[in-house]
Design a protein around this motif. Structure first.
Motif, PDB file in Angstrom:
ATOM      1  N   SER A  35      47.660  45.972  40.236  1.00 39.15           N
ATOM      2  CA  SER A  35      46.697  46.449  41.244  1.00 39.15           C
ATOM      3  C   SER A  35      45.755  45.382  41.779  1.00 39.15           C
ATOM      4  O   SER A  35      44.760  45.695  42.428  1.00 39.15           O
ATOM      5  CB  SER A  35      45.876  47.634  40.696  1.00 39.15           C
ATOM      6  OG  SER A  35      46.734  48.700  40.345  1.00 39.15           O
ATOM      7  N   ILE A  36      46.045  44.109  41.524  1.00 36.83           N
ATOM      8  CA  ILE A  36      45.276  43.010  42.116  1.00 36.83           C
ATOM      9  C   ILE A  36      46.260  42.114  42.863  1.00 36.83           C
ATOM     10  O   ILE A  36      47.227  41.624  42.284  1.00 36.83           O
ATOM     11  CB  ILE A  36      44.530  42.182  41.051  1.00 36.83           C
ATOM     12  CG1 ILE A  36      43.565  43.074  40.277  1.00 36.83           C
ATOM     13  CG2 ILE A  36      43.769  41.025  41.698  1.00 36.83           C
ATOM     14  CD1 ILE A  36      42.860  42.377  39.122  1.00 36.83           C
ATOM     15  N   TYR A  37      46.029  41.949  44.180  1.00 32.15           N
ATOM     16  CA  TYR A  37      46.944  41.148  45.007  1.00 32.15           C
ATOM     17  C   TYR A  37      46.351  39.764  45.238  1.00 32.15           C
ATOM     18  O   TYR A  37      45.195  39.625  45.642  1.00 32.15           O
ATOM     19  CB  TYR A  37      47.183  41.831  46.349  1.00 32.15           C
ATOM     20  CG  TYR A  37      48.008  40.999  47.304  1.00 32.15           C
ATOM     21  CD1 TYR A  37      49.342  40.706  47.027  1.00 32.15           C
ATOM     22  CD2 TYR A  37      47.454  40.491  48.478  1.00 32.15           C
ATOM     23  CE1 TYR A  37      50.099  39.935  47.887  1.00 32.15           C
ATOM     24  CE2 TYR A  37      48.200  39.718  49.348  1.00 32.15           C
ATOM     25  CZ  TYR A  37      49.527  39.445  49.046  1.00 32.15           C
ATOM     26  OH  TYR A  37      50.272  38.672  49.901  1.00 32.15           O
ATOM     27  N   VAL A  38      47.167  38.740  44.960  1.00 33.41           N
ATOM     28  CA  VAL A  38      46.765  37.354  45.190  1.00 33.41           C
ATOM     29  C   VAL A  38      47.450  36.873  46.459  1.00 33.41           C
ATOM     30  O   VAL A  38      48.675  36.802  46.521  1.00 33.41           O
ATOM     31  CB  VAL A  38      47.156  36.463  43.988  1.00 33.41           C
ATOM     32  CG1 VAL A  38      46.703  35.030  44.243  1.00 33.41           C
ATOM     33  CG2 VAL A  38      46.531  36.988  42.702  1.00 33.41           C
ATOM     34  N   ASP A  39      46.662  36.553  47.506  1.00 31.66           N
ATOM     35  CA  ASP A  39      47.204  36.150  48.799  1.00 31.66           C
ATOM     36  C   ASP A  39      47.366  34.634  48.858  1.00 31.66           C
ATOM     37  O   ASP A  39      46.377  33.909  48.941  1.00 31.66           O
ATOM     38  CB  ASP A  39      46.285  36.626  49.924  1.00 31.66           C
ATOM     39  CG  ASP A  39      46.937  36.530  51.294  1.00 31.66           C
ATOM     40  OD1 ASP A  39      47.870  35.711  51.444  1.00 31.66           O
ATOM     41  OD2 ASP A  39      46.528  37.259  52.194  1.00 31.66           O
ATOM     42  N   ASN A  52      44.721  31.824  47.706  1.00 27.04           N
ATOM     43  CA  ASN A  52      44.835  32.679  46.515  1.00 27.04           C
ATOM     44  C   ASN A  52      43.691  33.675  46.367  1.00 27.04           C
ATOM     45  O   ASN A  52      43.271  34.017  45.250  1.00 27.04           O
ATOM     46  CB  ASN A  52      44.951  31.829  45.244  1.00 27.04           C
ATOM     47  CG  ASN A  52      46.266  31.069  45.184  1.00 27.04           C
ATOM     48  OD1 ASN A  52      47.283  31.521  45.704  1.00 27.04           O
ATOM     49  ND2 ASN A  52      46.245  29.910  44.571  1.00 27.04           N
ATOM     50  N   MET A 112      41.859  37.056  45.953  1.00 29.10           N
ATOM     51  CA  MET A 112      42.286  38.263  45.254  1.00 29.10           C
ATOM     52  C   MET A 112      41.616  39.502  45.829  1.00 29.10           C
ATOM     53  O   MET A 112      40.410  39.516  46.063  1.00 29.10           O
ATOM     54  CB  MET A 112      41.966  38.140  43.757  1.00 29.10           C
ATOM     55  CG  MET A 112      42.854  37.136  43.046  1.00 29.10           C
ATOM     56  SD  MET A 112      42.536  36.997  41.276  1.00 29.10           S
ATOM     57  CE  MET A 112      41.049  35.985  41.293  1.00 29.10           C
ATOM     58  N   THR A 113      42.426  40.548  46.069  1.00 33.77           N
ATOM     59  CA  THR A 113      41.907  41.814  46.578  1.00 33.77           C
ATOM     60  C   THR A 113      42.427  42.967  45.717  1.00 33.77           C
ATOM     61  O   THR A 113      43.480  42.861  45.089  1.00 33.77           O
ATOM     62  CB  THR A 113      42.333  42.051  48.040  1.00 33.77           C
ATOM     63  OG1 THR A 113      43.770  41.976  48.129  1.00 33.77           O
ATOM     64  CG2 THR A 113      41.729  41.016  48.961  1.00 33.77           C
ATOM     65  N   SER A 134      44.140  46.477  45.208  1.00 33.28           N
ATOM     66  CA  SER A 134      45.105  47.288  45.957  1.00 33.28           C
ATOM     67  C   SER A 134      45.094  48.757  45.545  1.00 33.28           C
ATOM     68  O   SER A 134      45.551  49.614  46.297  1.00 33.28           O
ATOM     69  CB  SER A 134      46.521  46.720  45.790  1.00 33.28           C
ATOM     70  OG  SER A 134      46.892  46.677  44.423  1.00 33.28           O
ATOM     71  N   ASN A 135      44.573  49.067  44.350  1.00 26.31           N
ATOM     72  CA  ASN A 135      44.498  50.455  43.880  1.00 26.31           C
ATOM     73  C   ASN A 135      43.197  50.688  43.134  1.00 26.31           C
ATOM     74  O   ASN A 135      42.681  49.779  42.478  1.00 26.31           O
ATOM     75  CB  ASN A 135      45.663  50.779  42.938  1.00 26.31           C
ATOM     76  CG  ASN A 135      46.992  50.847  43.650  1.00 26.31           C
ATOM     77  OD1 ASN A 135      47.181  51.638  44.558  1.00 26.31           O
ATOM     78  ND2 ASN A 135      47.925  50.008  43.234  1.00 26.31           N
TER      79      ASN A 135
END
Length: 237
Positions: free
Chosen positions: A27-31, A36, A38-39, A41-42
């Motif tokens: 549930s953590i997205y690394v772009d 990098n 982090m956002t 997601s849930n």
């Protein structure tokens, strides 16, 4: 421990995150295109665990949509065999994983496991790519020993939320299993795919243990002892 939702900032400062090797969980997205960044997601419970040289951050949400990752420990159901492999179900309505006949301790072409359809196995995900089959292994790749992996005989499986399964697995002193261990002896294998195999001393105790694990995920720690008393009385144990 804190509850966070998509759009929230991580409740850990950058200095802390950069101080040790960082592993990012569900549930953590690394772009990679935004340095990098982090956002979330849930929505779920944020956890941050630190050891001497590494740290882990995750957001555990009430979900049953399991997404495989290399190194995950899972409880799977054998669907059958083909060629040199077994097909193993990790979760409902998703393609099965494959488990090689040779992916067991001391396995050879002449000495290989004979798993029946419906058998349960405790395994580790050894390879994952969204475009090909998930691969499993039933031994520790470092030592070559089974070390608890392989066929699970007897007992039964209860399905729980993924967050609760991870909570049971990664919190050694969690009150759920502590209370149960004071009530009876049992064997347990926890899969991060939301499946928990448990085996008590007899069939009735096993059934009571399964009901306890299934219901405990919705209760506060102060209610666990009362739940155990209720179930043990209900089953005349």
């Amino acid at each position: 421990m804190s509850i966070i939702i998509p759009g929230d900032q991580l409740p850990v400062d950058e200095t802390t995150l950069n101080s040790k090797k960082l592993t990012v969980g569900p549930s953590i997205y690394v772009d990679p295109l935004l340095d990098n960044q982090m956002t979330i997601s849930n929505a779920g419970i944020f956890t941050h665990k630190e050891k001497k040289t590494k740290q882990l951050i995750t957001v555990e949400s009430s979900s049953k949509n399991y997404i495989p990752a290399v190194g995950d420990l899972i409880v799977g159901t054998v669907l059958g065999g083909f060629g040199e492999f077994f097909k193993v179900s990790l979760s409902n309505y998703k393609p099965p994983a494959i488990l090689s006949y040779m992916a067991f301790e001391n396995a050879t072409k002449k000495n290989r496991p004979n798993l029946k359809t419906g058998s349960l196995v405790y395994a580790r995900i050894s390879a994952y790519d969204p475009n090909i089959d998930v691969e499993l292994e039933c031994f520790n790749p470092t030592t070559g020993k089974a070390e608890g992996f392989g066929e699970l005989t007897g007992g039964t499986v209860v399905e729980v939320d993924l967050g609760f399964a991870r909570y049971l697995m990664f919190n050694e002193n969690n009150p759920v299993l502590e209370h149960l261990s004071k009530k009876c002896q049992f064997e347990i294998a926890i899969g991060v795919n939301g499946k928990v195999w448990i085996k008590g001393g007899d069939l009735v105790t096993t059934l009571a243990c399964c009901q306890y694990i299934e219901q405990a995920q919705r209760l506060a720690s102060g209610e666990l002892e009362q739940l155990l008393k209720k179930l043990w009385k209900q089953h005349n144990i």
